[in-house]
Design a protein around this motif. Structure first.
Motif, PDB file in Angstrom:
ATOM      1  N   GLN A   1      15.465  11.095   1.258  1.00 35.43           N
ATOM      2  CA  GLN A   1      14.940  12.365   1.748  1.00 35.43           C
ATOM      3  C   GLN A   1      15.940  13.245   2.504  1.00 35.43           C
ATOM      4  N   LEU A   2      16.935  12.668   3.137  1.00 39.13           N
ATOM      5  CA  LEU A   2      17.860  13.481   3.924  1.00 39.13           C
ATOM      6  C   LEU A   2      19.082  13.848   3.102  1.00 39.13           C
TER       7      LEU A   2
ATOM      8  N   ARG B   1       0.787  -1.232   0.000  1.00 38.64           N
ATOM      9  CA  ARG B   1       0.000   0.000   0.000  1.00 38.64           C
ATOM     10  C   ARG B   1       0.822   1.287   0.000  1.00 38.64           C
ATOM     11  N   PHE B   2       1.880   1.342   0.819  1.00 41.35           N
ATOM     12  CA  PHE B   2       2.565   2.611   1.045  1.00 41.35           C
ATOM     13  C   PHE B   2       4.039   2.567   0.643  1.00 41.35           C
ATOM     14  N   PHE B   3       4.590   3.775   0.404  1.00 43.93           N
ATOM     15  CA  PHE B   3       6.030   3.935   0.232  1.00 43.93           C
ATOM     16  C   PHE B   3       6.745   3.768   1.571  1.00 43.93           C
ATOM     17  N   VAL B   4       6.323   4.566   2.586  1.00 46.56           N
ATOM     18  CA  VAL B   4       7.042   4.572   3.870  1.00 46.56           C
ATOM     19  C   VAL B   4       6.138   4.439   5.098  1.00 46.56           C
ATOM     20  N   TYR B   5       4.895   4.817   5.001  1.00 43.28           N
ATOM     21  CA  TYR B   5       4.023   4.877   6.184  1.00 43.28           C
ATOM     22  C   TYR B   5       3.904   3.502   6.845  1.00 43.28           C
TER      23      TYR B   5
ATOM     24  N   TYR C   1       7.227   8.867   9.005  1.00 42.12           N
ATOM     25  CA  TYR C   1       8.055   7.800   8.454  1.00 42.12           C
ATOM     26  C   TYR C   1       8.778   8.355   7.231  1.00 42.12           C
ATOM     27  N   TYR C   2      10.057   7.989   7.082  1.00 41.79           N
ATOM     28  CA  TYR C   2      10.812   8.548   5.968  1.00 41.79           C
ATOM     29  C   TYR C   2      11.973   7.637   5.605  1.00 41.79           C
TER      30      TYR C   2
END
Length: 274
Positions: A271-272, A236-240, A265-266
């Motif tokens: 992202q960083l 369902r999700f990328f990161v959640y 969530y990441y």
């Protein structure tokens, strides 16, 4: 609490079941609404729409029912007057010859005139509804560029219904990931390109979730995961809620943090900044 995509799908289901059919019976649990049972019987529901996380039911005769589910409210649909088997408290029931719509456990229910809707205390504070047909990408981008929001931390801002309405906790993490931005900054710290990416992700993922019934992940990734036998929760999700699992795009380990009492969530690699 359901987010915008779930509220809009509920509104769609209610529209399908109730629109343009004479009402054969109504029930309002609250005494302040009892008078409308007789007034609206025999009339029709003309439309059902979402506004942020609230639902507006437009009745023939210039009446609009405002309802907000809060944490526990839930609409249920049944055919031919059958009532759901539930321990929830019934607040509203709307019947026609084919369907019955039941609203359980909601605490905020009001009857308004159409002209009163824009001035309702909840609705007038809403930002643009990302899923409303009249809301454009440009309107969402204007919010990200707006001076009034620049000193707000992004993780807090994305849950503010006065910024963009309809976003909740799962969309928040997914939007930040899809835009590829560091979740720790204030809005002013993001570049013009990053704000454009955030606006694009806000529109794209909210509408994807609406269309798919809650899936924000890329369709190609979802199909690959299906072939591998992964369940819906993993697709369902990328990161959640994927803490300690591998990022679908780069393979790094997904992290979680608590901010403002709720988790984000990441992916540290996607992202960083180094």
């Amino acid at each position: 609490m359901p987010e915008g995509p779930e509220i809009w799908r509920t509104a769609d289901s209610l529209s399908y079941a109730l629109n343009d059919k004479p009402i054969t019976g109504l029930h309002f649990a609250f005494d302040t609404l009892k008078e409308f049972e007789a007034e609206l019987k025999g009339k029709q529901v003309e439309n059902v729409e979402a506004r942020g996380k609230a639902i507006l039911t437009f009745f023939e005769g210039d009446r609009v029912m405002y309802s907000h589910n809060q944490l526990y409210g839930k609409w249920m649909l049944r055919e031919n007057g059958k009532q759901p088997d539930t321990n929830r408290k019934l607040r509203v029931a709307i019947h026609n010859k084919d369907h019955s719509a039941y609203l359980y456990s909601a605490s905020q229910i009001e009857m308004l005139r159409p002209e009163e809707v824009p001035e309702h205390s909840y609705i007038k504070k809403l930002g643009p509804d990302v899923l409303h047909p009249d809301t454009s990408y440009e309107a969402i981008l204007d919010q990200y560029r707006g001076e009034a929001f620049q000193n707000r931390k992004l993780t807090t801002l994305l849950l503010d219904q006065g910024f963009v309405s309809g976003i909740g906790n799962y969309l928040r993490s997914e939007i930040m990931f899809y835009a590829g931005v560091d979740p720790h900054n204030k809005l002013r710290d993001y570049s013009a390109d990053e704000k454009e990416a955030l606006a694009s992700a806000t529109v794209k993922l909210s509408r994807r979730s609406y269309e798919t019934g809650g899936v924000t992940n890329d369709p190609s990734i979802v199909e690959a995961l299906k072939r591998e036998g992964a369940g819906r929760r993993d697709q369902r999700f990328f990161v959640y809620k994927r803490t300690d699992n591998r990022c679908h795009k780069c393979g790094a380990v997904i992290r979680e943090e608590k901010t403002g009492g709720r988790k984000i969530y990441y992916c540290p690699d996607c992202q960083l900044e180094e």
